[in-house]
Each structure stands twice: as structure tokens, then as C-alpha cells.
Design a protein around this motif. Structure first.
Motif, PDB file in Angstrom:
ATOM      1  N   CYS A  25       0.791  -1.284  -0.072  1.00  0.00           N
ATOM      2  CA  CYS A  25       0.142  -0.183   0.045  1.00  0.00           C
ATOM      3  C   CYS A  25       0.922   1.363  -0.040  1.00  0.00           C
ATOM      4  O   CYS A  25       0.570   2.113  -0.652  1.00  0.00           O
ATOM      5  N   LEU A  26       1.819   1.199   0.858  1.00  0.00           N
ATOM      6  CA  LEU A  26       2.704   2.481   1.117  1.00  0.00           C
ATOM      7  C   LEU A  26       3.329   2.662  -0.435  1.00  0.00           C
ATOM      8  O   LEU A  26       3.783   3.591  -0.814  1.00  0.00           O
ATOM      9  N   GLY A  28       2.159   1.810  -3.128  1.00  0.00           N
ATOM     10  CA  GLY A  28       1.286   2.420  -4.105  1.00  0.00           C
ATOM     11  C   GLY A  28       0.960   3.865  -3.837  1.00  0.00           C
ATOM     12  O   GLY A  28       0.854   4.543  -4.446  1.00  0.00           O
ATOM     13  N   LEU A  29       1.115   4.277  -2.734  1.00  0.00           N
ATOM     14  CA  LEU A  29       0.854   5.559  -2.089  1.00  0.00           C
ATOM     15  C   LEU A  29       1.880   6.796  -2.505  1.00  0.00           C
ATOM     16  O   LEU A  29       1.602   7.926  -2.630  1.00  0.00           O
ATOM     17  N   LEU A  30       3.110   6.291  -2.443  1.00  0.00           N
ATOM     18  CA  LEU A  30       4.258   7.323  -2.604  1.00  0.00           C
ATOM     19  C   LEU A  30       4.909   6.847  -3.957  1.00  0.00           C
ATOM     20  O   LEU A  30       6.123   6.348  -3.781  1.00  0.00           O
ATOM     21  N   PRO A  31       4.716   7.279  -4.945  1.00  0.00           N
ATOM     22  CA  PRO A  31       5.227   7.185  -6.143  1.00  0.00           C
ATOM     23  C   PRO A  31       6.665   8.181  -5.854  1.00  0.00           C
ATOM     24  O   PRO A  31       6.522   9.394  -5.293  1.00  0.00           O
ATOM     25  N   PRO A  32       7.530   7.943  -6.395  1.00  0.00           N
ATOM     26  CA  PRO A  32       8.961   8.750  -6.414  1.00  0.00           C
ATOM     27  C   PRO A  32       8.782  10.135  -6.354  1.00  0.00           C
ATOM     28  O   PRO A  32       9.604  10.867  -5.775  1.00  0.00           O
ATOM     29  N   LEU A  34       6.741  12.257  -5.695  1.00  0.00           N
ATOM     30  CA  LEU A  34       6.218  12.765  -4.341  1.00  0.00           C
ATOM     31  C   LEU A  34       7.342  13.576  -3.669  1.00  0.00           C
ATOM     32  O   LEU A  34       7.137  14.430  -2.883  1.00  0.00           O
TER      33      LEU A  34
ATOM     34  N   MET B  17      -5.551   0.638  -4.563  1.00  0.00           N
ATOM     35  CA  MET B  17      -4.147   1.267  -4.491  1.00  0.00           C
ATOM     36  C   MET B  17      -3.852   1.932  -5.793  1.00  0.00           C
ATOM     37  O   MET B  17      -2.942   2.750  -6.162  1.00  0.00           O
ATOM     38  N   LEU B  20      -5.245   4.888  -6.460  1.00  0.00           N
ATOM     39  CA  LEU B  20      -4.393   5.997  -5.639  1.00  0.00           C
ATOM     40  C   LEU B  20      -3.225   6.198  -6.164  1.00  0.00           C
ATOM     41  O   LEU B  20      -2.743   7.699  -6.132  1.00  0.00           O
ATOM     42  N   TYR B  21      -2.557   5.338  -6.721  1.00  0.00           N
ATOM     43  CA  TYR B  21      -1.261   5.514  -7.330  1.00  0.00           C
ATOM     44  C   TYR B  21      -1.311   6.576  -8.470  1.00  0.00           C
ATOM     45  O   TYR B  21      -0.679   7.651  -8.402  1.00  0.00           O
ATOM     46  N   THR B  24      -2.237   9.912  -6.791  1.00  0.00           N
ATOM     47  CA  THR B  24      -1.116  11.007  -6.128  1.00  0.00           C
ATOM     48  C   THR B  24      -0.148  11.297  -7.327  1.00  0.00           C
ATOM     49  O   THR B  24       0.437  12.093  -6.883  1.00  0.00           O
ATOM     50  N   LEU B 201       0.290   6.116   7.407  1.00  0.00           N
ATOM     51  CA  LEU B 201       0.817   6.837   6.424  1.00  0.00           C
ATOM     52  C   LEU B 201      -0.203   7.690   5.850  1.00  0.00           C
ATOM     53  O   LEU B 201      -1.425   7.238   5.637  1.00  0.00           O
ATOM     54  N   TYR B 203      -1.155  10.896   2.741  1.00  0.00           N
ATOM     55  CA  TYR B 203      -0.833  11.913   2.008  1.00  0.00           C
ATOM     56  C   TYR B 203      -1.795  12.499   1.361  1.00  0.00           C
ATOM     57  O   TYR B 203      -3.149  11.788   1.046  1.00  0.00           O
ATOM     58  N   VAL B 215      -5.119  10.336   0.805  1.00  0.00           N
ATOM     59  CA  VAL B 215      -5.230   8.531   1.013  1.00  0.00           C
ATOM     60  C   VAL B 215      -4.544   8.289   2.398  1.00  0.00           C
ATOM     61  O   VAL B 215      -3.537   9.083   2.580  1.00  0.00           O
TER      62      VAL B 215
END
Lengths: 197, 670
Positions: A25-26, A28-32, A34, B17, B20-21, B24, B201, B203, B215
Motif C-alpha cells: 500500500c505504501l 502504491g501511495l508514494l510514487p518517487p 512525490l 491502490m 490511488l497511485y 497521487t 501513512l 498523503y 489517502v
């Protein structure tokens, strides 16, 4: 078919399974990209009177006083507070933080209207009394009267703060403003919650 | 045992996800600025949208509220030692929170404690989260990420007229922050002896010109508790949750879309009736919960100050518990309309429709018949806030009409009066009627409760009617000085037709084998009585660096069975809620950006459950070197190695003790 990790009898297998799901999930949430984005803060929190103070300075910007309201071109703008100072230091700090190309703004505070009749903007602190009599003493003077209680415009005030949905809004009586020889810009009227003509 | 829904839930996660990807990836962030300077730079148009911080909002609201209201703010959450919603509720006056085992809680307001406590309405962002199975809340599955919480409003007493059924003794309204208030990134990570590991987490960014999103995901792992004997219990649990929220604001409209998915995995030890010696079987079992929800809300303010709110949600939950599997889909649609304010009247009208599709798969221990049920719940309400004397006397009259498939139409009116002689004092009084409608298990359920040689006592739910409450409340609030607030509420409640459990004539039963006698214990409404009590909160800022909150609650329950009643089970309800509770919360702001929080809490004994009174101490030491970084260490339940807080009722799981523990936590915003 069964996902073994989720239902395993061994806690560490389940933990590992969930941790993996979570890390996915993380990921997925945090593409580089960002990480390189500019930093942000959480939205700032302001008290009711900090916001009102910021409004007051905007009122000064968007209301036009007659020329004879000021002694000279560099005489200060007098902002009066009648009946206390609910702003604390916020008003002075905000004045200090605004652009210096305008008139210098001085704050005067008193419980007696007689001391504040020469002010350009007069803020009526919310209290128990009706301001009708006080307001009538200012009739025809070029004073922008701002209040924060019910029926303030009906009593003869020009601008009154309202709380709408936990946001600070305001209403304007252009009719009263005219009597005080003040011109209110259309930008201010546009933002106003209500206009009494 | 195959658990397809669990797999399905994870399928959703992957899909979510991916979305979300994509969302974001297009995030654009803004540069930070100092607080007041930022306000000075705002345009007139921006100022209109600045929200007043919740602190002042609370005082605005609380001052004239004619109800016993308590609000938990984000700052109170940050400086608490709690890691869950039930933990936060422990320091609310009049609310009794007891931990049954590491993953189960009893949360109740003004009495009637129990895992199956059933007279509290719990809402998360307007979504009702109590399970209609027993009208209570599986708290372990209904947690929210605490950093997302905007405020938690706790209204003690009956909220029947506006909130509807189940709000008999209180409403807990959890409101999460708008996406615009959670911009940027945040990571928390921590762990300790009992709260073994937790991380979250979040964002947030913008969508177009008017929109914001966030998210988030969180995961936590909790250690086993201990049995009273000191032996290690088997009640560890895991919880994972992801979610998102979008908010758009344009003109006078506000649109919210939000949803989340969760999976929870708990262990517990059961004591189930058995036909073999010693007639009770003790065994460890795991439970699995999963689910998700999707909610949309649209609010529009019209030029004449009228306001329309439309809300709809879908909630799916699935629980696989040893005793019974439940599978539930809920659809809910609500509309609220605030009429344009007139001189003396502020009228609010609304209507709601809920459709619940239930499937249960019971066992010999717990079952519901029929196994598949579809139920509707319809309601309309009207409320008028009448200004009798400008700024002085406010009367709120309202009523709700509700239709449910069990008991038909229920009327729940209330009358509230608030007198504000000046800005410092408020005196209020209220009379209200509330009902609790039957839960699934009370009308068509069967619960095997005790085993003896060849005798089984089974609770059979049938012919159960709504429980009724007539409540009288009186309150006084005084803002004595800028730094001292006192809030007192007293209540006198008259309950009628409360649930009693009547023992019936034994029947011979061969299913399940062996042949045995079944003693039916039928639900009836033969219990009635009164409760009364007082709750007080003192909020005191002694020094700029020291604030203190003192909470106290007193409760007396006096319930009686009708003369004709043959109930041998309900007798202890009176004494299963604490007579007295108190807490003292100290917040110290120390030099070098350090904070010290010291919380003492006392809970009286529960005589009918054999639970002793206890005093606990929690301490939190926090350090905030910058606005974006926070490190804290928490010691909880420090005064004893372990203490019991509750005892199980009906068929249930073995209670375990709360152990002393310590954990550390790091929060970083970027």
C-alpha cells in the motif's frame, strides 16, 4: 483456495502477511516524484478573531474614505476598538505583516465613544449593550463601523461579522455606508454574505 | 475454512491502490509559510473559506447547547495516551469503557455496560456503525486513524429526536477532517510492550482547482493480555485499514466522497456450553472481520441561507466468529433541509431510508432465524430552534418518527430549553423520550448460555418489544474566567419495558445430540426502573504552561422486575456499571518543546461482576523539535502489573486483564 498468510495459525506469518500488504500500500501511495515535491504544511488553524483581524485590514483596502477624513497624505489611519481588545496581539502583528505602501495604521482602544470619534474604522466588541445610541452619535462622520453581534446593521452599523458553518463571513449595509460618505468597492460586496441596500 | 470475502477485500485493496497511485502521481504541493503572515497575505476571497479552529468552534457550540456535550479535539487526541477510539473515550465523564480482553471493549453511557451494550449510537462521518445483530458496536473493527479525526462529539443522554433509534443513552459522533485539512504527507510509527507495533501513512494533495484528496493506510499489532491468574492469554490481534477522502468546494456547495477498507484478525478464548464434564469447554479461536464502505455527501447553501444536505452510503461488513458468521450490506440515504432562518425560528427537517441485507450462518451456540433477512428502516424528523428571548432563551423542540420492520412506528420527541442570562452562564433543561428497537438476536435469535449435565439454557429471542425511556436532564455551564470552565449535567431516567430474560418450561431436545433438556430463556420486556446521576467537568488553565481537566461521574441504577417475571439473569445489571468514575488530566508545556501529560483515572467496583475498583496512571512525554516532527514515550496503566475491568456475559469469551505497558511513537510530517 485460501490465502495462507491471512489465516495462518502462526501470528508471525499473519503479521508478515499484513506487513507486506501494508508495504505494498505504501509503495502504491508514494510514487518517487512525490518525495521531490515541495513540502507542505497541514492547513493552519486560526482563531475567530485572528480571521476577523485579517478581514479588518481588507476592509481598509476595499473601502474608500472621503479625502477630508485625513488631515494630510501621510497622517495615519486610526483603527478604534470600542469596549476591549478581543484580538490580543494578532491585530498588531497582522498590521506589521502587511505591505508598508499604505497609510500607517494606529490602534486606539477605549470604552468611551468620545475618545474614538476621530477613528476611521471603529470595531464594536461584542457585549451586552445595544449599540444603537452609540452608533447614532457617529451619524454622518466618515467612520466605518464594524460589529460582531446580531442586528448590528439594523442598529445603524455598516459591517457586521457572522459565523457561518464555522467560517467568518460578513454582511454590509451600503445604505448606511452612503450616509457616512464611504464608498465600498464591488469586490468587497461580492464577497459579502448579505448586502442591505 | 474458506473465507472468500477476505480474499475479495484484498482484491479491492489492490484496485484501490492502483487508483490511488494514479491520483497521487499528479499531486502538486504548496510551500509552507508562517502562521499569521500567511493570514495577512490572504485575499478577501480566500478569507471567506478559512475555517475557525475547532477550539473556538467548540466554545461557540457548547455555550448554548441544551445537552450534555463533550468534545474531543485533535490536540486532546495528540496529547492522550490512547491508541484507539475506546481508549479516548475513557476520559469522557459519564462514559464507562471497560476492556474485556485485548481486542474487545464495553463502551456505555449512563449505565448498562457490556460487550453487547446496546443503547449508544455511534456514527463515523454520518455513517452508523453499530451492528443490528445486537445493536452494539464491534469496537475492534470500527476504529479510525486518530490523526484524521477533526473532533469526537459525545452527547450523553437521549439523542432520539434527531439521531434516531439506538441513541437511547448517548451518541458518539466521530467527524474526520476534510481533505483540505490533511494536505502533505505524514508518517507515524511506534511500538511497545502491549501496543507491539503500529504505523500509519497519509498523503494529501489537490484535484483540480477546487478539490482536495487524501489517502491513508494504517496497520497495528497488539500483544496478548493476561488471565487473572497471571498466565498469558491468547487475545493478540492485528488490524489493517486503508482509505481515501475527496472534498470539492465550489460556490456554496461542498461535495465529499470517502471510503475505506479494513481487515481485522483477533484471537480469543471461548467458554462454551458442553454436554460433557465439566460442561464448559475452554478453547482458543480466531475471528476475522473485514469490510468497507463508500460514502458521498453533498451540501449546498442557498442565497436565502437555506441549506440542503444529501448523503448516501454503502457499508459492507463480514465477520467470521467462532459462534456465528455474519455478512451484512447496508444502504443508507439521508436528506436534510435547513429552512431559511426566520425571525425566531430555525427549522430543520429531514428524512432517511436504510436498507439492510443480512445473512447469518449460526452454530449450536448462537443462531438467528431466518438466516437471511432484509429489513428497512425509515424515518422523518423535524426540529425547530425557537428564540424566545433574543440571546437569552432558546427552545429546541423536535421529534422523529421512525418505522422499522420489528415494531412498526416509533415516536421520539424531545424538548430542550437553554437559558443564557449572560455570556458566562448557561442553564439548560430537557425532557425527551427515546426507544431502543429490538436487535436481530432479540427477535429471532438463539444463544446457548449455560451447560449442565444434559440441560441447556438457551436464550430465545421472540416477541420482544421496544424498550422505552423518558429522560429528564438539567445542566449548568459556567465560563467563570477565561481559564476556568465548569460543566455539570444531572439526569433522571425512567425506563420501561427493558429486556428481561424469562425462564420457561424445560423441553426435551435431541438436536444437537445427545438427548437433553432445553430450558428456554425468552426475551420479554418485564424489567423497568430508574437511573440517575451527575457528571461534571472542570477545565482549568492554571498557568500558561499548565492546564488541568477534572472529570467526575456518579451513577445510580435501580431496576426492578415485574412481579410475574421469572428472570434469574438480569438481576445484576444494576451493579455492572460503576457508581463512581473520576479522572484528572494534566498537560504541562515544558521548556525546549517538551510536553508532559499525566492522567489519573479511577473506576469504581462492579459488584455483580466481581470486578474490583481500580486506579490507573498514564504518563506521556513528548518532544517536538520542529512543527513537523514529534517523538513521544507513553507509559500506561502504571500503578499495577495488571487489572481486570470486566467480566463476560452470556456465552462468551474469557476476560483478560489490562497490563502495564510502555510504547514509543514517532510522527513526521513532510
Amino acid at each position: 483456495m485460501e490465502i495462507l498468510g491471512a489465516t495462518s495459525k502462526r501470528p508471525w506469518v499473519r503479521a508478515g502477511y499484513w506487513a507486506t500488504i501494508f508495504l505494498l500500500c505504501l509503495g502504491g501511495l508514494l510514487p518517487p516524484p512525490l518525495y521531490s515535491a515541495e513540502e507542505t504544511n497541514e492547513a493552519q488553524q486560526y482563531s475567530e478573531h485572528e480571521i476577523k483581524a485579517a478581514y479588518l485590514l481588507n476592509f481598509i483596502k476595499y473601502v474608500e474614505w472621503p479625502n477630508d477624513a485625513f488631515e494630510s497624505d501621510d497622517s495615519p489611519f486610526r483603527l478604534g476598538l470600542l469596549g476591549g481588545n478581543p484580538f490580543g496581539e494578532a491585530l498588531a502583528e497582522l498590521i506589521a505583516a502587511t505591505a508598508p505602501d499604505q497609510r500607517k495604521i494606529t490602534i486606539q482602544q477605549s470604552d468611551d465613544i468620545a475618545d474614538l470619534k476621530t477613528c476611521h474604522l471603529l470595531f464594536f466588541v461584542k457585549n451586552e449593550t445595544e449599540h444603537r445610541a452609540t452608533l447614532s452619535q457617529l451619524a454622518k462622520l466618515p467612520v466605518l463601523t464594524v460589529g460582531e453581534q446580531q442586528a448590528f446593521t439594523e442598529m445603524g452599523g455598516i459591517i457586521n461579522f457572522l459565523l457561518v458553518d464555522s467560517k467568518v463571513r460578513f454582511e454590509i449595509s451600503t445604505k448606511t455606508a452612503k450616509k457616512h460618505d464611504l464608498k465600498i468597492s464591488s469586490r468587497l460586496l461580492k464577497v459579502s454574505h448579505k448586502v442591505y441596500k | 475454512m474458506v473465507r472468500p470475502s477476505f480474499r475479495l477485500c484484498h482484491g479491492y485493496v489492490v484496485v484501490a491502490m492502483t487508483c490511488l497511485y494514479a491520483a497521487t502521481g499528479s499531486a502538486v504541493a504548496e510551500a509552507p509559510k508562517s502562521s499569521l503572515a500567511q493570514l495577512a497575505d490572504m485575499s478577501l476571497e480566500d478569507l471567506v473559506d478559512v475555517e475557525i479552529s475547532s477550539v473556538s468552534k467548540r466554545t461557540e457550540k457548547r455555550r448554548d447547547a441544551a445537552a450534555a456535550v463533550h468534545v474531543i479535539t485533535p490536540e486532546m487526541i495528540r496529547r492522550s495516551t490512547a491508541t484507539s477510539i475506546p481508549g479516548l473515550l475513557r476520559t469522557v465523564p459519564g462514559i464507562h469503557v471497560a476492556r474485556l480482553d485485548a481486542n474487545k471493549w464495553s463502551v456505555s453511557s449512563r449505565g448498562f455496560s457490556g460487550r453487547y451494550a446496546n443503547s449508544l449510537l455511534v456514527l463515523i462521518d454520518g455513517r452508523s456503525v453499530y451492528t443490528p445483530f445486537f445493536s452494539g458496536v464491534y469496537w475492534e473493527t470500527r476504529d479510525v486513524m486518530l490523526e484524521n479525526v477533526e473532533r469526537i462529539e459525545i452527547i450523553r443522554g437521549s439523542g432520539g429526536s434527531l439521531w434516531g433509534a439506538n441513541a437511547v443513552n448517548g451518541v458518539i459522533n466521530i467527524v474526520t477532517k476534510a481533505a483540505s485539512d490533511t494536505q502533505g504527507g505524514m508518517v507515524t510509527i511506534g511500538g511497545g510492550t502491549e501496543e507491539e507495533f503500529f504505523t500509519s501513512l497519509r498523503y494529501g494533495g489537490t484535484v483540480g482547482e477546487d478539490g482536495h484528496y487524501r489517502v491513508y493506510g494504517e496497520f497495528s499489532e497488539h500483544d496478548d493480555g493476561a488471565f487473572e491468574s497471571g498466565d498469558r492469554a491468547n487475545d493478540a490481534w492485528l488490524s489493517a485499514r486503508i482509505g481515501t477522502r475527496f472534498d470539492w468546494e465550489w460556490d456554496d456547495s461542498h461535495l465529499t466522497l470517502q471510503g475505506d477498507l479494513f481487515g481485522v484478525d483477533t484471537s480469543q478464548t471461548y467458554a462454551t456450553p458442553s454436554f460433557q464434564f465439566p460442561y464448559t469447554r475452554i478453547h482458543d479461536e480466531d475471528s476475522y472481520f473485514s469490510g468497507g464502505n463508500l460514502l458521498g455527501r453533498w451540501r449546498k447553501r442557498f442565497a436565502n441561507d437555506a441549506e440542503l444536505t444529501l448523503q448516501g452510503y454503502y457499508d459492507r461488513s463480514e465477520s467470521n466468529i467462532f459462534t456465528i458468521d455474519e455478512d451484512r450490506n447496508t444502504f443508507d440515504l439521508e436528506v436534510q433541509y435547513q429552512l431559511p432562518p426566520r425571525q425566531r425560528h430555525e427549522i430543520l427537517v429531514g428524512a432517511g431510508l436504510r436498507y439492510i441485507d443480512d445473512r447469518t450462518d449460526g452454530t449450536d451456540f448462537v443462531s438467528v432465524s431466518p438466516e437471511s433477512q432484509r429489513r428497512r428502516l425509515l424515518n422523518v424528523f423535524i426540529q425547530d430552534r425557537i428564540t424566545l428571548i433574543e440571546n437569552r432563551l432558546l427552545l429546541t423542540a423536535g421529534t422523529k418518527l421512525e418505522y422499522n420492520d420489528f415494531t412498526g412506528i416509533e415516536i421520539q420527541p424531545s424538548l430542550r430549553l437553554a437559558w443564557t442570562p449572560n455570556d458566562q452562564h448557561t442553564v439548560w433543561a430537557a425532557i425527551s423520550r427515546a426507544v431502543r428497537t429490538p436487535s436481530l438476536v432479540e427477535d429471532g435469535g438463539r444463544v446457548a448460555s449455560q451447560g449442565y449435565p444434559r440441560i441447556l439454557v438457551a436464550l430465545v429471542g421472540e416477541d420482544f418489544e421496544s424498550e422505552e425511556l423518558l429522560s429528564f436532564e438539567l445542566g449548568y455551564r459556567v465560563q467563570a474566567t477565561d481559564s476556568l470552565l465548569l460543566d455539570i449535567a444531572a439526569f433522571y431516567n425512567r425506563y420501561e419495558k427493558l429486556r428481561s430474560i424469562e425462564l420457561g418450561f424445560p423441553l426435551l431436545e435431541s438436536n444437537p445430540l445427545p438427548l437433553h433438556f432445553l430450558v428456554p430463556a425468552r426475551t420479554r420486556n418485564n424489567l423497568s426502573g430508574i437511573t440517575y446521576g451527575i457528571e461534571a467537568t472542570l477545565d482549568w488553565r492554571l498557568k500558561p504552561w499548565w492546564s488541568m481537566k477534572f472529570n467526575y461521574a456518579f451513577l445510580e441504577m435501580d431496576l426492578r422486575l415485574d412481579a410475574a417475571s421469572v428472570d434469574l439473569i438480569s438481576a445484576g445489571i444494576d451493579d455492572s456499571s460503576p457508581e463512581q468514575q473520576a479522572s484528572i488530566i494534566n498537560h504541562f508545556d515544558l521548556p525546549r518543546n517538551t510536553e508532559l501529560d499525566v492522567i489519573f483515572r479511577y473506576v469504581d467496583e462492579l459488584p455483580s461482576l466481581g470486578v474490583d475498583d481500580y486506579l490507573t496512571l498514564d504518563v506521556r512525554l513528548g518532544w517536538r523539535p520542529t512543527d513537523d516532527l514529534e517523538v513521544s514515550i507513553v507509559g500506561h496503566d502504571l500503578l499495577d502489573t495488571a487489572h481486570g475491568e470486566f467480566e463476560s456475559m452470556f456465552v462468551g469469551t474469557l476476560p483478560t486483564d489490562v497490563q502495564r505497558g510502555v510504547y514509543g511513537k514517532l510522527t513526521w510530517k513532510f
